[in-house]
Motif scaffolding. Sequence first.
Motif, short mmCIF file in Angstrom:
data_model
loop_
_atom_site.label_atom_id
_atom_site.label_comp_id
_atom_site.label_asym_id
_atom_site.label_seq_id
_atom_site.Cartn_x
_atom_site.Cartn_y
_atom_site.Cartn_z
N ASP A 234 0.84 -1.20 0.00
CA ASP A 234 0.00 0.00 0.00
C ASP A 234 0.88 1.26 0.00
OD1 ASP A 234 -2.43 -1.40 0.12
OD2 ASP A 234 -2.31 -1.56 2.29
N TYR A 235 1.88 1.24 0.87
CA TYR A 235 2.79 2.39 0.98
C TYR A 235 3.54 2.64 -0.32
CZ TYR A 235 7.13 4.85 2.08
OH TYR A 235 8.20 5.71 2.06
N GLU A 236 4.08 1.59 -0.93
CA GLU A 236 4.86 1.74 -2.16
C GLU A 236 4.03 2.37 -3.27
OE1 GLU A 236 8.01 1.35 -2.65
OE2 GLU A 236 8.46 0.56 -0.66
N LYS A 237 2.74 2.07 -3.30
CA LYS A 237 1.86 2.60 -4.36
C LYS A 237 1.64 4.11 -4.23
CE LYS A 237 -0.77 -1.67 -5.12
NZ LYS A 237 -2.08 -2.33 -4.94
N VAL A 238 1.68 4.63 -2.99
CA VAL A 238 1.30 6.03 -2.80
C VAL A 238 2.45 6.92 -2.29
CG1 VAL A 238 -1.10 5.39 -2.32
CG2 VAL A 238 0.52 5.63 -0.42
N LYS A 239 3.63 6.35 -2.06
CA LYS A 239 4.68 7.14 -1.40
C LYS A 239 5.12 8.37 -2.20
CE LYS A 239 8.88 4.61 -2.81
NZ LYS A 239 10.05 3.87 -2.27
N SER A 240 4.98 8.34 -3.52
CA SER A 240 5.36 9.50 -4.33
C SER A 240 4.42 10.69 -4.09
CB SER A 240 5.36 9.14 -5.81
OG SER A 240 4.07 8.75 -6.23
N GLU A 241 3.25 10.43 -3.51
CA GLU A 241 2.28 11.48 -3.24
C GLU A 241 2.41 12.04 -1.83
OE1 GLU A 241 -1.81 10.52 -4.43
OE2 GLU A 241 -1.03 8.62 -5.22
N LEU A 242 3.24 11.44 -1.01
CA LEU A 242 3.30 11.79 0.41
C LEU A 242 4.27 12.93 0.70
CD1 LEU A 242 3.36 8.17 1.88
CD2 LEU A 242 1.38 9.68 1.64
N GLU A 243 3.96 13.69 1.73
CA GLU A 243 4.87 14.73 2.22
C GLU A 243 5.96 14.07 3.07
OE1 GLU A 243 1.30 18.04 2.81
OE2 GLU A 243 2.08 16.93 4.51
N THR A 244 7.12 14.72 3.14
CA THR A 244 8.19 14.25 4.02
C THR A 244 8.13 15.05 5.32
OG1 THR A 244 9.63 13.62 2.18
CG2 THR A 244 10.68 13.97 4.31
N THR A 245 8.01 14.34 6.43
CA THR A 245 7.97 15.00 7.74
C THR A 245 9.32 14.76 8.41
OG1 THR A 245 5.60 14.58 7.88
CG2 THR A 245 6.73 15.22 9.91
N ILE A 246 9.95 15.85 8.88
CA ILE A 246 11.30 15.79 9.47
C ILE A 246 11.22 16.19 10.94
CG2 ILE A 246 13.68 16.58 9.27
CD1 ILE A 246 12.94 17.52 6.41
N TYR A 247 11.65 15.27 11.79
CA TYR A 247 11.65 15.50 13.24
C TYR A 247 13.09 15.75 13.70
CZ TYR A 247 7.02 13.32 12.94
OH TYR A 247 5.73 13.00 12.60
N HIS A 248 13.27 16.81 14.49
CA HIS A 248 14.58 17.14 15.05
C HIS A 248 14.54 16.90 16.57
CE1 HIS A 248 16.22 19.51 11.53
NE2 HIS A 248 14.95 19.35 11.21
N PHE A 249 15.54 16.18 17.08
CA PHE A 249 15.61 15.88 18.50
C PHE A 249 16.96 16.31 19.07
CE2 PHE A 249 12.80 12.79 16.56
CZ PHE A 249 11.74 12.69 17.44
N GLN A 250 16.97 16.58 20.37
CA GLN A 250 18.21 16.84 21.10
C GLN A 250 18.27 15.83 22.24
OE1 GLN A 250 20.26 19.43 20.10
NE2 GLN A 250 21.86 18.91 21.54
N LYS A 251 19.37 15.08 22.30
CA LYS A 251 19.50 14.06 23.35
C LYS A 251 20.07 14.70 24.61
CE LYS A 251 21.18 9.32 24.00
NZ LYS A 251 21.97 8.22 23.39
N ASP A 252 19.41 14.45 25.75
CA ASP A 252 19.90 15.04 27.00
C ASP A 252 20.79 14.06 27.77
OD1 ASP A 252 18.29 13.24 28.41
OD2 ASP A 252 16.68 14.69 28.76
N LYS A 253 21.27 14.49 28.94
CA LYS A 253 22.20 13.68 29.73
C LYS A 253 21.56 12.39 30.24
CE LYS A 253 23.03 17.18 32.42
NZ LYS A 253 23.54 18.03 33.53
N ASN A 254 20.24 12.38 30.35
CA ASN A 254 19.54 11.19 30.84
C ASN A 254 19.16 10.22 29.73
OD1 ASN A 254 19.76 12.49 33.23
ND2 ASN A 254 17.58 12.59 33.69
N GLY A 255 19.55 10.55 28.49
CA GLY A 255 19.25 9.67 27.37
C GLY A 255 17.89 9.90 26.73
N ASN A 256 17.18 10.98 27.14
CA ASN A 256 15.90 11.31 26.52
C ASN A 256 16.12 12.01 25.19
OD1 ASN A 256 14.19 10.53 28.82
ND2 ASN A 256 15.11 12.29 29.85
N TYR A 257 15.29 11.70 24.21
CA TYR A 257 15.34 12.37 22.91
C TYR A 257 14.24 13.43 22.90
CZ TYR A 257 18.13 8.30 21.58
OH TYR A 257 19.10 7.32 21.52
N GLY A 258 14.62 14.66 23.25
CA GLY A 258 13.64 15.74 23.33
C GLY A 258 13.35 16.35 21.98
N LEU A 259 12.06 16.46 21.65
CA LEU A 259 11.67 17.05 20.36
C LEU A 259 12.02 18.53 20.32
CD1 LEU A 259 10.14 16.50 17.67
CD2 LEU A 259 8.09 17.36 18.82
#
Length: 266
Positions: A234-259
């Motif tokens: 299903d994905y392969e058929k429609v992926k050319s129509e999809l938007e690309t969503t980019i998530y940026h994270f910062q890793k803290d000292k406790n190992g959390n990936y903060g958005l």
Amino acid sequence: MKERKTSKGQITIIIILLLLLIANISYIAYDKFMLEKNTEKEEKPRKEEKQEDEDIIRPLSLAEQKILLEQIKGYNKNLAYAYPISHISKLSNQEILLFAYKNMENKNQKEFMQADIKKIIEYYFGKENNIVYETIYCDKNDGELYVYNNTTKIYTSSTHGHGGGGVYNATSYYIDGEVKNEAEYIIKVHLIYDRYCGDTCGPLLKYYRNKEDAKSGQNPIITREEEKELTKEDYEKVKSELETTIYHFQKDKNGNYGLISVEIEK
């Protein structure tokens, strides 16, 4: 006899002058050599300093992909209404508190501790988040959801009748990702949104390319006659129509990936 002495004196002077000339040339050559050597020593640290300033970039590991994709589910469900997010500080204090409440395992309990919601906020937004703990209000601006007691650090359910607005559901498909200097994490995905759930959820028969179409129920890219999970095909058929969503994270000292931010490339 006098002529011989004069001639001998002239030869001696010439020899002395030649020796002085050779000494002078040798000094100039030596001085030039030392100057070049010192210049090389000065340039070497500069090159090393330049290398230290350059970003060290590597691809995301499979384990990191799995962790971030799991977190993205939570953002999509209860934060997609705010996409794109230029910087997480653009979200209000109330938006982050409400997001954390909606991501609790048991949202129908009569009360919970500040520590319970704090864990969720640190997991999704990192330890350094500057959140002020206060009463949580419905996002429809019609009352309190949980009243906060600053003395006991306890949230207590109000008589409010519902938990706020609807939620988005989306399936993420990994494109690529990278890590900068073991601190900044970037992941790119395609999202396929299914139905938007308000007070109730209808049958899952249609899928959409973005949150706007999902909420309106218009322009589906996949339509089914009966409920069925999405497949890779299903994905392969429609992926050319999809938007690309980019998530940026910062890793803290406790190992959390903060958005940090969410970008959308159309």
